[in-house]
Design an enzyme around this catalytic site. Structure first.
Site, PDB file in Angstrom:
ATOM      1  N   ASP A 178      24.896  44.023  41.203  1.00 18.33           N
ATOM      2  CA  ASP A 178      25.475  42.706  41.025  1.00 18.33           C
ATOM      3  C   ASP A 178      25.691  42.084  42.402  1.00 18.33           C
ATOM      4  O   ASP A 178      26.231  42.733  43.299  1.00 18.33           O
ATOM      5  CB  ASP A 178      26.833  42.846  40.314  1.00 18.33           C
ATOM      6  CG  ASP A 178      26.925  41.963  39.102  1.00 18.33           C
ATOM      7  OD1 ASP A 178      26.853  40.731  39.286  1.00 18.33           O
ATOM      8  OD2 ASP A 178      27.060  42.498  37.987  1.00 18.33           O
ATOM      9  N   ASP A 230      25.442  36.761  40.271  1.00 18.63           N
ATOM     10  CA  ASP A 230      26.592  36.225  39.548  1.00 18.63           C
ATOM     11  C   ASP A 230      26.725  34.707  39.735  1.00 18.63           C
ATOM     12  O   ASP A 230      26.612  34.215  40.867  1.00 18.63           O
ATOM     13  CB  ASP A 230      27.848  36.928  40.101  1.00 18.63           C
ATOM     14  CG  ASP A 230      29.083  36.698  39.264  1.00 18.63           C
ATOM     15  OD1 ASP A 230      29.076  37.126  38.095  1.00 18.63           O
ATOM     16  OD2 ASP A 230      30.050  36.105  39.777  1.00 18.63           O
ATOM     17  N   HIS A 256      29.302  42.377  29.670  1.00 23.86           N
ATOM     18  CA  HIS A 256      30.720  42.692  29.894  1.00 23.86           C
ATOM     19  C   HIS A 256      31.649  41.485  29.716  1.00 23.86           C
ATOM     20  O   HIS A 256      32.854  41.618  29.867  1.00 23.86           O
ATOM     21  CB  HIS A 256      30.868  43.256  31.306  1.00 23.86           C
ATOM     22  CG  HIS A 256      30.507  42.231  32.343  1.00 23.86           C
ATOM     23  ND1 HIS A 256      29.221  41.753  32.518  1.00 23.86           N
ATOM     24  CD2 HIS A 256      31.257  41.553  33.237  1.00 23.86           C
ATOM     25  CE1 HIS A 256      29.214  40.843  33.467  1.00 23.86           C
ATOM     26  NE2 HIS A 256      30.431  40.709  33.932  1.00 23.86           N
ATOM     27  N   ASP A 257      31.079  40.318  29.457  1.00 20.04           N
ATOM     28  CA  ASP A 257      31.900  39.122  29.267  1.00 20.04           C
ATOM     29  C   ASP A 257      31.956  38.679  27.810  1.00 20.04           C
ATOM     30  O   ASP A 257      32.687  37.742  27.478  1.00 20.04           O
ATOM     31  CB  ASP A 257      31.318  37.938  30.065  1.00 20.04           C
ATOM     32  CG  ASP A 257      31.456  38.100  31.566  1.00 20.04           C
ATOM     33  OD1 ASP A 257      32.372  38.812  32.012  1.00 20.04           O
ATOM     34  OD2 ASP A 257      30.632  37.497  32.293  1.00 20.04           O
ATOM     35  N   GLU A 282      22.600  34.801  36.824  1.00 20.89           N
ATOM     36  CA  GLU A 282      23.501  34.374  35.760  1.00 20.89           C
ATOM     37  C   GLU A 282      23.733  32.895  35.998  1.00 20.89           C
ATOM     38  O   GLU A 282      24.302  32.501  37.017  1.00 20.89           O
ATOM     39  CB  GLU A 282      24.830  35.128  35.807  1.00 20.89           C
ATOM     40  CG  GLU A 282      25.696  34.775  34.602  1.00 20.89           C
ATOM     41  CD  GLU A 282      27.181  34.931  34.834  1.00 20.89           C
ATOM     42  OE1 GLU A 282      27.911  35.154  33.877  1.00 20.89           O
ATOM     43  OE2 GLU A 282      27.615  34.805  35.998  1.00 20.89           O
TER      44      GLU A 282
HETATM   45  O1  ISL Z   1      33.033  34.828  30.533  1.00 20.04           O
HETATM   46  C1  ISL Z   1      32.647  33.697  30.547  1.00 20.04           C
HETATM   47  C2  ISL Z   1      32.576  32.987  29.348  1.00 20.04           C
HETATM   48  O2  ISL Z   1      33.713  32.134  29.353  1.00 20.04           O
HETATM   49  C3  ISL Z   1      32.220  32.931  31.690  1.00 20.04           C
HETATM   50  O3  ISL Z   1      32.924  31.794  31.966  1.00 20.04           O
HETATM   51  C4  ISL Z   1      32.138  33.795  32.890  1.00 20.04           C
HETATM   52  O4  ISL Z   1      33.293  33.751  33.615  1.00 20.04           O
HETATM   53  C5  ISL Z   1      30.997  33.270  33.659  1.00 20.04           C
HETATM   54  O5  ISL Z   1      29.912  33.547  32.874  1.00 20.04           O
HETATM   55  C6  ISL Z   1      30.865  33.931  34.978  1.00 20.04           C
HETATM   56  O6  ISL Z   1      30.809  35.296  34.836  1.00 20.04           O
HETATM   57  C7  ISL Z   1      30.590  36.059  35.968  1.00 20.04           C
HETATM   58  O7  ISL Z   1      31.392  35.677  37.065  1.00 20.04           O
HETATM   59  C8  ISL Z   1      32.794  35.855  36.913  1.00 20.04           C
HETATM   60  C9  ISL Z   1      33.150  37.244  36.396  1.00 20.04           C
HETATM   61  O8  ISL Z   1      34.493  37.259  36.019  1.00 20.04           O
HETATM   62  C10 ISL Z   1      32.295  37.648  35.226  1.00 20.04           C
HETATM   63  O9  ISL Z   1      32.598  38.947  34.819  1.00 20.04           O
HETATM   64  C11 ISL Z   1      30.870  37.514  35.655  1.00 20.04           C
HETATM   65  O10 ISL Z   1      29.970  37.953  34.685  1.00 20.04           O
HETATM   66  C12 ISL Z   1      33.400  35.616  38.261  1.00 20.04           C
HETATM   67  O11 ISL Z   1      32.762  36.410  39.212  1.00 20.04           O
END
Ligand code: ISL
Length: 535
Positions: free
Chosen positions: A98, A193, A315-316, A246
């Site tokens: 990541d 990310d 994971h989100d 992402e």
């Molecule tokens: O989880 C989400 C859906 O609401 C997204 O808003 C998410 O925060 C977004 O996709 C960004 O995610 C990534 O960056 C974030 C981190 O918390 C997440 O785990 C990661 O996947 C900040 O680094």
């Protein structure tokens, strides 16, 4: 289209905190992943995407990095990491890491120096006397006051995650250096990310929006495209490294600009439109899931992009069986159906740890069991707006990112084979009957189905590289054809939780989640969540 390795790769995402703990501290670690490499290989996986393992105060579980070149002691040592890369290599498994470069942790040296007044490092971030009206991804505002000064810093995520200033050439050089550091260790690339928000055009106020006011100043800006092209040229191309971005709030047209083959930016992107099919505006406001909306979003990306990064979980996101299937009564059937869906679409499939045994959403009883910073922030805001406690709990329980983060269920023992200690997040009680050990023993298990589906995909040109076209079918039935030069396959999926008339189709059954031998026995009807591939 070139047939680069990542097009026919099966990518498995590991959230290290929740995978396998070997030292009894209740937190998964790198030696734990090494222990499970044979299991991962056995599934047919070609590449692991490792969620952050860097040093971090863990306010956002590693997505807040305090040292990009160090391994968090919770996860082990740099020697452990090197061993992971070489053990994976010995099994012909690639590793991608990541890359979190929109922001650092506020505990990163750079930010600490910036706070202490060091001018050089202040310019690594956005420090301003005046705040704008931008909204945060985690709810609330995006500017935090600097203690003892009339000054604020920008954070699109939590206040523990200050945004980097990508207009500063020093930031660019630092990140290039970090990328080389890991690529030199032999990793194959990066999952980048929130990569399309890194470059802020201006810090002007944004047009008022229900969510994410300010978006127009930083979403997929020309500056971002420029940075991605430069990273490709200066670093990634030198290693032939792979990248998946992402990318938030993009449609296929915007995605194509970030990943088109001629663009030389990213290799592929994760879109979100299909993940938004069961929400109104924001993910916390759910609407009833309708298969048609999910199919429409998937079809839009399949037809709108040359290539996609396919996923139903990460994971989100809540677990897909709980969201798009029936986790109570038809869990295995739904998990297998979702497997067909994810692996039969055109694009590179990503499987999230536990998806291969049909893990379900967490069984949280109390708000105090939730660890996720986003959920906590949102609960606080809802409370401020006097939303009743019960309603808050219901919303959080359904949507919290912790649903996907509960420890991996390896066996039915008290610690689920995940840990001998106190797990950092509540283990789902259903590990007693949903776990790798039991599932593997069952020739009709979800794992066995994954193995079959992966094997089928690997020997099928049509599934790996073929064109995609959708067929007419009843509501909630997703029927499509994958066609390569010498092979044509039809994929039939009833995404409804009830039986539905099947389209008129003939063919030999290659895989079926209801163990069909042939189509005749179906008598024109597909069972709930029934999925098959025909030749
Ligand atoms: O989880 C989400 C859906 O609401 C997204 O808003 C998410 O925060 C977004 O996709 C960004 O995610 C990534 O960056 C974030 C981190 O918390 C997440 O785990 C990661 O996947 C900040 O680094």
């Amino acid at each position: 289209m070139n047939k680069e390795w990542w097009r026919n790769a099966i990518i498995y995402q590991i959230y290290p905190r929740s995978y396998k703990d070997t030292d009894g501290d209740g937190i998964g670690d790198i030696p734990g992943i090494i222990e499970k490499l044979d299991y991962i290989k056995g599934l047919g996986v070609d590449c692991i995407w490792l969620s952050p393992v860097y040093a971090s105060p863990n306010f956002d579980n590693g997505y807040d990095i305090s040292d990009y070149k160090a391994i968090h002691p919770d996860f082990g040592t740099m020697e452990d990491f090197d061993r992971l890369v070489s053990e994976a290599k010995a099994r012909d498994i690639k590793i991608i890491m990541d890359l979190v470069i929109n922001h650092t942790s506020d505990e990163h040296e750079w930010f600490k120096k910036a706070l202490a007044g060091d001018k050089k490092y202040r310019d690594y971030y956005y420090f301003r006397e005046k705040r704008n009206n931008w909204g945060s991804f985690f709810g609330g505002r995006t500017w935090e006051k600097v203690p003892g000064e009339d000054m604020y810093y920008l954070h699109l995520f939590s206040k523990k995650q200050p945004d980097l200033n990508w207009k500063n050439p020093d930031v660019y050089n630092e990140i290039c250096d970090i990328m080389r550091f890991w690529l030199d260790k032999g990793i194959a690339g990066f999952r980048c990310d929130v990569i399309n928000v890194i470059y802020k055009n201006s810090l002007e106020n944004g047009k008022r929006r229900l969510v994410l006011t300010g978006l127009e100043h930083y979403l997929s800006t020309d500056g971002c495209h420029e940075i991605l092209k430069r990273l490709q040229k200066d670093v990634l191309s030198k290693y032939d490294a792979f990248t998946v971005g992402e990318t938030v709030m993009v449609d296929p047209d915007a995605a194509n600009l970030l990943m088109g083959e001629d663009r030389k930016e990213l290799n592929m992107v994760f879109g979100f439109e299909h993940m938004e099919c069961d929400q109104r505006g924001v993910k916390w406001f759910k609407r009833r899931y309708s298969p048609e909306r999910l199919i429409a979003a998937l079809d839009k990306w399949q037809t709108g992009c040359e290539w996609t990064a396919n996923y139903l979980e990460n994971h989100d996101q809540p677990r897909s069986v709980s969201r798009f299937g029936d986790a109570e009564n038809l869990r295995k059937e739904s998990a297998k159906m979702l497997c067909v869906l994810n692996l039969a679409l055109r694009g590179t499939p990503y499987i999230y740890q536990g998806e291969e045994i049909g893990m379900t959403n967490g069984d949280f009883d109390r708000m105090s069991e939730i660890e996720d910073i986003e959920s906590k922030n949102v609960a606080k805001i809802l409370k401020k707006f006097l939303v009743p406690r019960g309603a808050i709990k219901k919303m959080i329980k359904k949507t919290t990112r912790d649903n996907a983060r509960t420890p991996m269920q390896w066996d039915h023992s008290a610690g689920a084979g995940f840990t001998d200690g106190m797990p950092w997040l509540k283990i789902n009680g259903n590990h007693e009957w949903i776990n790798v050990e039991d599932d593997e023993k069952n020739e009709n298990g979800v794992i066995a189905f994954y193995k079959d589906m992966i094997a089928l995909r690997k020997q099928s040109d049509a599934l790996q590289f073929g064109d995609y076209s959708r067929l007419e079918a009843k509501k909630g039935i997703y029927a499509f054809v994958r066609k390569a030069e010498k092979e044509t396959l039809t994929v039939l999926i009833n995404m409804n939780g009830y039986s539905e008339k099947m389209p008129e189709i003939t063919g030999r059954v290659l895989i079926s989640n209801y163990d069909r031998e042939n189509l005749e026995e179906m008598k024109g009807l597909m069972k709930p969540y029934e999925a098959l591939i025909l030749k």
